[in-house]
Design a protein around this motif. Structure first.
Motif, PDB file in Angstrom:
ATOM      1  N   ILE A 289      32.920   1.900  34.958  1.00  0.00           N
ATOM      2  CA  ILE A 289      32.496   1.502  36.301  1.00  0.00           C
ATOM      3  C   ILE A 289      33.651   1.648  37.280  1.00  0.00           C
ATOM      4  O   ILE A 289      33.470   2.127  38.410  1.00  0.00           O
ATOM      5  N   ALA A 290      34.853   1.266  36.853  1.00  0.00           N
ATOM      6  CA  ALA A 290      36.032   1.419  37.714  1.00  0.00           C
ATOM      7  C   ALA A 290      36.285   2.886  38.031  1.00  0.00           C
ATOM      8  O   ALA A 290      36.637   3.233  39.168  1.00  0.00           O
ATOM      9  N   ALA A 291      36.099   3.773  37.037  1.00  0.00           N
ATOM     10  CA  ALA A 291      36.320   5.203  37.267  1.00  0.00           C
ATOM     11  C   ALA A 291      35.330   5.756  38.278  1.00  0.00           C
ATOM     12  O   ALA A 291      35.702   6.502  39.198  1.00  0.00           O
ATOM     13  N   PHE A 292      34.051   5.373  38.140  1.00  0.00           N
ATOM     14  CA  PHE A 292      33.058   5.868  39.095  1.00  0.00           C
ATOM     15  C   PHE A 292      33.308   5.287  40.481  1.00  0.00           C
ATOM     16  O   PHE A 292      33.193   5.989  41.495  1.00  0.00           O
ATOM     17  N   LYS A 293      33.649   4.011  40.543  1.00  0.00           N
ATOM     18  CA  LYS A 293      33.918   3.354  41.828  1.00  0.00           C
ATOM     19  C   LYS A 293      35.061   4.058  42.559  1.00  0.00           C
ATOM     20  O   LYS A 293      34.947   4.386  43.749  1.00  0.00           O
ATOM     21  N   ASP A 294      36.167   4.302  41.853  1.00  0.00           N
ATOM     22  CA  ASP A 294      37.307   4.971  42.487  1.00  0.00           C
ATOM     23  C   ASP A 294      36.923   6.370  42.952  1.00  0.00           C
ATOM     24  O   ASP A 294      37.297   6.801  44.045  1.00  0.00           O
ATOM     25  N   TRP A 295      36.163   7.078  42.109  1.00  0.00           N
ATOM     26  CA  TRP A 295      35.798   8.459  42.459  1.00  0.00           C
ATOM     27  C   TRP A 295      34.882   8.500  43.671  1.00  0.00           C
ATOM     28  O   TRP A 295      35.121   9.264  44.624  1.00  0.00           O
ATOM     29  N   VAL A 296      33.821   7.681  43.680  1.00  0.00           N
ATOM     30  CA  VAL A 296      32.853   7.769  44.777  1.00  0.00           C
ATOM     31  C   VAL A 296      33.470   7.255  46.083  1.00  0.00           C
ATOM     32  O   VAL A 296      33.170   7.788  47.163  1.00  0.00           O
ATOM     33  N   CYS A 297      34.347   6.269  46.013  1.00  0.00           N
ATOM     34  CA  CYS A 297      35.012   5.793  47.227  1.00  0.00           C
ATOM     35  C   CYS A 297      35.939   6.862  47.790  1.00  0.00           C
ATOM     36  O   CYS A 297      36.042   7.031  49.016  1.00  0.00           O
ATOM     37  N   THR A 298      36.608   7.609  46.919  1.00  0.00           N
ATOM     38  CA  THR A 298      37.459   8.712  47.369  1.00  0.00           C
ATOM     39  C   THR A 298      36.629   9.813  48.017  1.00  0.00           C
ATOM     40  O   THR A 298      36.989  10.360  49.064  1.00  0.00           O
ATOM     41  N   GLU A 299      35.480  10.146  47.400  1.00  0.00           N
ATOM     42  CA  GLU A 299      34.599  11.161  47.970  1.00  0.00           C
ATOM     43  C   GLU A 299      34.085  10.723  49.337  1.00  0.00           C
ATOM     44  O   GLU A 299      34.034  11.513  50.284  1.00  0.00           O
ATOM     45  N   ALA A 300      33.698   9.456  49.437  1.00  0.00           N
ATOM     46  CA  ALA A 300      33.172   8.963  50.712  1.00  0.00           C
ATOM     47  C   ALA A 300      34.244   8.957  51.794  1.00  0.00           C
ATOM     48  O   ALA A 300      33.984   9.313  52.949  1.00  0.00           O
ATOM     49  N   LYS A 301      35.460   8.580  51.420  1.00  0.00           N
ATOM     50  CA  LYS A 301      36.557   8.550  52.395  1.00  0.00           C
ATOM     51  C   LYS A 301      36.844   9.939  52.924  1.00  0.00           C
ATOM     52  O   LYS A 301      37.184  10.122  54.102  1.00  0.00           O
ATOM     53  N   ALA A 302      36.724  10.944  52.055  1.00  0.00           N
ATOM     54  CA  ALA A 302      37.001  12.326  52.466  1.00  0.00           C
ATOM     55  C   ALA A 302      35.864  12.964  53.233  1.00  0.00           C
ATOM     56  O   ALA A 302      36.015  14.031  53.831  1.00  0.00           O
ATOM     57  N   ASP A 303      34.710  12.322  53.230  1.00  0.00           N
ATOM     58  CA  ASP A 303      33.506  12.908  53.845  1.00  0.00           C
ATOM     59  C   ASP A 303      33.533  12.690  55.357  1.00  0.00           C
ATOM     60  O   ASP A 303      33.556  11.563  55.836  1.00  0.00           O
TER      61      ASP A 303
END
Length: 308
Positions: A289-303
Motif C-alpha cells: 500500500i505504501a508503494a502504491f501510495k508513493d507512486w500515485v502521489c508522485t504521478e499526480a504531482k507531476a500531472d
C-alpha cells in the motif's frame, strides 16, 4: 568474477562523490559523517590513491581527484547492476496482489494509461482493479486502497489529496470547424449538449448551467441534449462528433494531447470536489500500500491537470 571486498567503503565513496558532501552521504546511508569519512580514508589507504582533495576550509564541499573522477562512472554502473539484480531477486518471490477500487472514468482516462509504470517500478506487486463505481466497504471486501472523487471525507478511511479538475467545453475538431463552427458560447445553440450525469448526487459538481452562467449566458437553454451517466462515455460521444461535452482536465488531458478533442472556446470553471487516495487508517504501513501510495502521489504531482 567475484564482487570486490570493501563494498561498504566503495558505497560510502560513491555516495560522497555523488553529493560532494560527507554529511549528505551520511544522511543517505543512515550513518554519521564521521563514519563516511572513516570508510573513505580506509579505502584510500587500501588502494593507495587519494580520492578527494583536502581543503584547508574543511570537508564541507568535497573535490574529487582525477583518479576518483576516472573510476566513478564504472563504480556507479556497478551499483546500478547490483540494484537491478536485487530487484530481480525480490520479484522472484511470490507475487503480491493489491486490491484497488477506482471510479471507472478515472481508471479509463488517467490510471490505466499509467499502470505499466507502476509495474516496472514495483514488479513484486500485481494490481486487481475494481471499476464498478460503487463505494466499496474496505473491511468487508478486503480492499487495500482506492481512489475516490468527492469532498475528501469518507467514514473509516484516511484520504490524501491527488488531483482537482477544472471544467470547460470540449468537442471533436470536425465539429468545431464544421457547418456551424464553434467560435463562442452563442454557437452552442446549433449543437447537441452532452451532459455527464455520473455525479448528479453532488450539488457542487459543475454542469452546463454552471458553465454558461459563468460565461455570461445564463438564459441559454442548457437542459436539452444527450445525457450519459458515465464520464468516459460522454467524452467518447464528443470524440465521435455527437455534440459538445463539458470536459474535466484530468479526464480529457490525453484526448486533448492526441487531438481527439479540442477546446473550442471559453474559460474553465473550478470545482471544490477532487480525487483522493483512500485507505483504512494506518494501512499504509503495509509495504504494498505504501508503494502504491508513493507512486500515485508522485504521478499526480507531476500531472499538469492538477489545478487545485
Amino acid at each position: 568474477m567475484r564482487a570486490p571486498n570493501h563494498l561498504n567503503a566503495l558505497r560510502a565513496f560513491e555516495a560522497a562523490a555523488r553529493h560532494l558532501s560527507y554529511v549528505a552521504a551520511a544522511d543517505e546511508l543512515n550513518v554519521t559523517p564521521a563514519a563516511v569519512g572513516s570508510l573513505v580514508r580506509g579505502l584510500e589507504a587500501i588502494v593507495g590513491v587519494e580520492l578527494f582533495h583536502r581543503s584547508p576550509a574543511g570537508p564541507a564541499r568535497l573535490v574529487l581527484t582525477e583518479a576518483a573522477l576516472a573510476v566513478l562512472p564504472e563504480l556507479q554502473a556497478g551499483f546500478d547492476h547490483l540494484t537491478v539484480a536485487f530487484e530481480r531477486l525480490k520479484a522472484s518471490r511470490e507475487q503480491v496482489t493489491l486490491s484497488l477500487t477506482v471510479p471507472p472514468a478515472f481508471a479509463d482516462k488517467w490510471l490505466l494509461p499509467r499502470v505499466e509504470r507502476f509495474a516496472t517500478a514495483h514488479p513484486l506487486y500485481d494490481l486487481r482493479i475494481d471499476t464498478s463505481g460503487r463505494l466499496v466497504d474496505f473491511a468487508a471486501e478486503r480492499m487495500d486502497v482506492g481512489i475516490r472523487y468527492g469532498g475528501g471525507r469518507w467514514s473509516g478511511l484516511e484520504s490524501i489529496f491527488l488531483l482537482r479538475d477544472a471544467f470547460f467545453p470540449v468537442c471533436s475538431p470536425a465539429l468545431r470547424d464544421g457547418a456551424n463552427p464553434l467560435r463562442g458560447p452563442q454557437d452552442l445553440k446549433h449543437h447537441t449538449l452532452i451532459h455527464d450525469r455520473s455525479m448528479t448526487s453532488e450539488s457542487t459538481f459543475p454542469t452546463w448551467r454552471t458553465w454558461l452562467q459563468a460565461a455570461g449566458f445564463p438564459d441559454m437553454n442548457c437542459e436539452r441534449g444527450l445525457q450519459i451517466n458515465d464520464s468516459a462515455a460522454a467524452y467518447q460521444a464528443a470524440i465521435n462528433g455527437s455534440g459538445v461535452a463539458l470536459g474535466r482536465t484530468t479526464l480529457v488531458a490525453l484526448d486533448l494531447a492526441a487531438g481527439r478533442l479540442v477546446r473550442p472556446f471559453g474559460e474553465a470553471v473550478d470545482c471544490e470536489l477532487a480525487y483522493y487516495l483512500v485507505h483504512r487508517p494506518k494501512a499504509d504501513s503495509d509495504p504494498g500500500i505504501a508503494a502504491f501510495k508513493d507512486w500515485v502521489c508522485t504521478e499526480a504531482k507531476a500531472d499538469g491537470a492538477n489545478v487545485g
